[in-house]
Design an enzyme around this catalytic site. Structure first.
Site, PDB file in Angstrom:
ATOM      1  CD  GLU A  50      -1.398   3.556 -13.182  1.00  0.00           C
ATOM      2  OE1 GLU A  50      -0.776   3.041 -12.255  1.00  0.00           O
ATOM      3  OE2 GLU A  50      -0.858   3.941 -14.234  1.00  0.00           O
ATOM      4  CG  ASP A  61       4.173  10.675 -19.200  1.00  0.00           C
ATOM      5  OD1 ASP A  61       4.059   9.449 -19.011  1.00  0.00           O
ATOM      6  OD2 ASP A  61       3.586  11.529 -18.520  1.00  0.00           O
ATOM      7  CE1 TYR A 175       4.721   1.984 -12.928  1.00  0.00           C
ATOM      8  CE2 TYR A 175       2.457   2.774 -12.725  1.00  0.00           C
ATOM      9  CZ  TYR A 175       3.535   2.413 -13.517  1.00  0.00           C
ATOM     10  OH  TYR A 175       3.434   2.486 -14.875  1.00  0.00           O
TER      11      TYR A 175
END
Lengths: 272, 398
Positions: A50, A61, A175
């Site tokens: 990725e 994040d 995911y």
């Protein structure tokens, strides 16, 4: 049509192996180094890469990837240069590459142009953190046509009905976000991961990888048997940051990936 | 009958929507459902109305600014006195609505981002009122320039998280609040302070702020016997402007003007004029006009007014810009400072530096209109918090 991502999961399954997915932020410490690290990780046995496209406002994040994005942007990294760098690696590696990022840099590039250029550069999939299925048509009408997989996230908060909608819509793999939080901020709880992935598997046969918060070989070994693979992100980004001045940075990062890959290999066949 | 916006997915034309990570999506859907039920529920509506009347002190006056009008020798200027709302700005209208909703949804704690501190204070106030835990995210830069509000939030029992990333202003505070919400999604309600964020926030904040426009409509009819010719409001995210524009938007003869922060001048690039000088993009959950570079990286905004220091704007404003319903203009820092001083000296009303942007535009416009014309300025907040900024500026310029 099965692309490199589908093929990879098929082969892993035949070998009864789990996928190691590695995340790195493009352009940290430099795009040139990112290229070298990608090749090193591919050699080290990483199955899927990725490549993070840095964004000014990475709201999903944690501090490690935020800082990497900031450093990368300060160096002037942009989408065009990232895609050029990836294209330049395609003579040397066939590893599936997923572009991981936020929507605005792709939108600014122009969804149609982006899809065309990404495919040309050898991108296999995209994961756009802030583009849920409800908003994805604008981009996917181009990326689907280009044969780029649209990897989707499933969170611990996602209901069964949403898992169904997302998995019917997604391509490549799912995911599973193993923690309720942003990247690299907590350790996933195996019991929770086991339960959630079991629920996902009742709904879809699509491969599921788990990520967000896995950093040690021990954690990798614990979580991998519960899924079709694991993602290691912040831990690698931190390692790159700590060793960015060293000549042997590629060896260090590859060594780490080898350890993780070995750790998830030991639990082979031990699927819960 | 005109189409109701946003549509079911939160879009205002091409703007708005719900660009959020999957962890947040279920919470946004839950919020949307809860809000849709609450807004039709008589008990909830009465509860909000009761607090607005007996706690916030509404309705706020619509005041004829005689000396300002006389000095400008043009249109008659009225001020919608949101500065007289409890806590000193329009922000309380929204936090009362949202936190009453949070309580109804069984949430125990609320979080909020704040720029000027007005939304933070309004959130901390209602959290205290309703006995909820409260955490406010505020940029380090804003903590320094809006110190009085930081003290108020602390007195009210809120925990303050200093945000040091980026330019350490409103955008970064919002990033950090969203990250925190992602980790605490199950027990935490995120009180967004402006008509931005993912659906249903832009519509919900608009609805809670619409009390401003509803009151204004009745008041001006009573005082002038007719609708105003122009309504002017400042735009950061755009909640005070949306609050006064929205209930009056279908009255075509009213010209509506949104005033963005021109900072040190549009040409310098140091401003916060997203509509006047930005491009369409996606940030904080919605598609809207953004200050950004050619590669889709969001630029830093600059304004003397912390509450306008944001590189985006509410998606419904982008929509009103696209349809031409509202005209968006900008005034720079210096014009805002002059308007701040002018209103203070002529009317004895110290406006928030944010609201001073609306006043500044009215000062330019009024002399071009005849005395038969009526302008309403939404005076969104009071300016005590800006005393230090003004003193510093007067010292360096004298």
């Amino acid at each position: 049509m099965t692309g490199r991502i589908g093929q990879t999961f098929k082969e892993l399954k035949e070998r009864n192996e789990k996928a190691l997915v590695a995340y790195i932020t493009a352009g940290d410490p430099s795009l040139e180094k990112t290229g070298e690290i990608i090749l090193g990780l591919a050699d080290a046995g990483v199955d899927i890469l990725e490549v993070g496209v840095p964004f000014s406002d990475p709201v999903a994040d944690g501090p490690v990837i935020q800082a990497a994005a900031r450093r990368s942007l300060q160096r002037g990294t942009n989408m065009s240069d990232i895609l050029d760098m990836i294209e330049s690696l395609r003579d040397m590696t066939d590893i599936p590459i997923v572009l991981f990022g936020y929507y605005n840099p792709m939108f600014a590039y122009g969804p149609g142009q982006f899809a065309k250029r990404a495919k040309g550069a050898g991108i296999d999939g995209i994961l756009v953190v802030d583009l849920p299925p409800e908003e994805s048509v604008e981009l996917r009408k181009y990326t689907d046509e280009a044969g780029i997989d649209f990897i989707s996230l499933i969170a611990p908060t996602t209901s069964a009905s949403r898992v169904k909608m997302i998995s019917e819509d997604a391509t490549g793999f799912l995911y599973y976000v193993a923690i309720t939080g942003v990247t690299g901020t907590e350790k996933p709880l195996a019991s929770r991961v086991r339960e959630d992935i079991a629920s996902i598997r009742r709904i879809t046969t699509m491969p599921v990888v788990a990520g967000f918060g896995i950093s040690t070989p021990e954690q990798a070994a614990e979580i991998a048997p519960l899924a079709d693979g694991i993602v290691v992100g912040s831990a690698i980004v931190r390692l790159i940051q700590e060793n960015c001045q060293k000549n042997n940075i590629v060896t260090i990062v590859s060594g780490y990936a080898k350890n993780i890959k070995a750790a998830i290999g030991q639990n082979r066949g031990n699927r819960a | 009958m005109p189409q109701q916006l946003p549509d079911k997915r939160g879009h205002f034309g091409i703007f708005g929507g719900r660009y959020a990570s999957e962890t947040l999506m279920p919470a946004l859907i839950e919020l949307e459902r809860a809000y849709n039920v609450a807004k039709k529920d008589r008990t909830f509506k009465e509860e909000v109305a009761s607090y607005l009347a007996t706690y916030a002190g509404r309705e706020t006056p619509l005041y004829f600014a005689r000396r300002l009008s006389e000095k400008l020798k043009g249109a008659r200027i009225y001020l919608k006195r949101e500065d007289l709302n409890h806590t000193g700005s329009h922000k309380l209208n929204n936090t009362l609505g949202q936190i009453l909703l949070a309580k109804r949804m069984g949430k125990e704690r609320v979080i909020a981002e704040t720029g000027a501190g007005q939304h933070g204070v309004a959130t901390a106030t209602v959290a205290a009122l309703l006995g909820m835990k409260c955490r406010i995210f505020m940029g380090k830069e804003d903590i320094a320039r809006q110190a009085p509000n930081v003290v108020r939030m602390k007195i009210l029992g809120a925990e303050i998280t200093t945000v040091t990333t980026g330019t350490a202003t409103l955008k970064d505070a919002m990033n950090e609040a969203m990250r925190h919400w992602t980790a605490r999604i199950r027990d935490t309600f995120y009180v967004i302070g402006t008509t931005a964020g993912p659906h249903p926030y832009p519509a919900m904040v608009r609805d809670f702020q619409s009390v401003i426009g509803r009151e204004t409509k009745e008041q001006i009819l009573k005082q002038e016997g007719r609708f105003p010719d122009v309504i002017i409001a400042c735009i950061g995210g755009g909640s005070n402007a949306m609050g006064i524009f929205y209930p009056l938007k279908d009255i075509k003869e009213i010209e509506m003007i949104g005033v963005e922060a021109g900072g040190r001048g549009i040409a310098t690039g140091m401003h916060a004029a997203s509509i006047s000088a930005g491009k369409v993009g996606v940030l904080h959950g919605n598609k809207t006009y953004l200050l950004q570079d050619d590669h889709g990286q969001v630029s830093d905004a600059h304004s003397i007014a912390a509450g306008l220091d944001y590189p985006g704007v509410g998606p419904e404003h982008s929509y009103f810009h696209s349809t031409g319903r509202v005209r968006y203009v900008s005034v720079d820092d210096e014009e805002a400072v002059q308007a701040f001083l002018c209103l203070s000296k002529l009317e004895g009303i110290i406006p928030a530096m944010e609201s001073a942007h609306a006043v500044a535009y009215a000062i330019k416009l009024a002399p071009t209109l005849g005395p038969e014309k009526v302008i309403i300025i939404n005076l969104s907040g009071r300016g005590d918090k800006d005393a230090e900024t003004i003193i510093e500026r007067m010292e360096t310029h004298s």
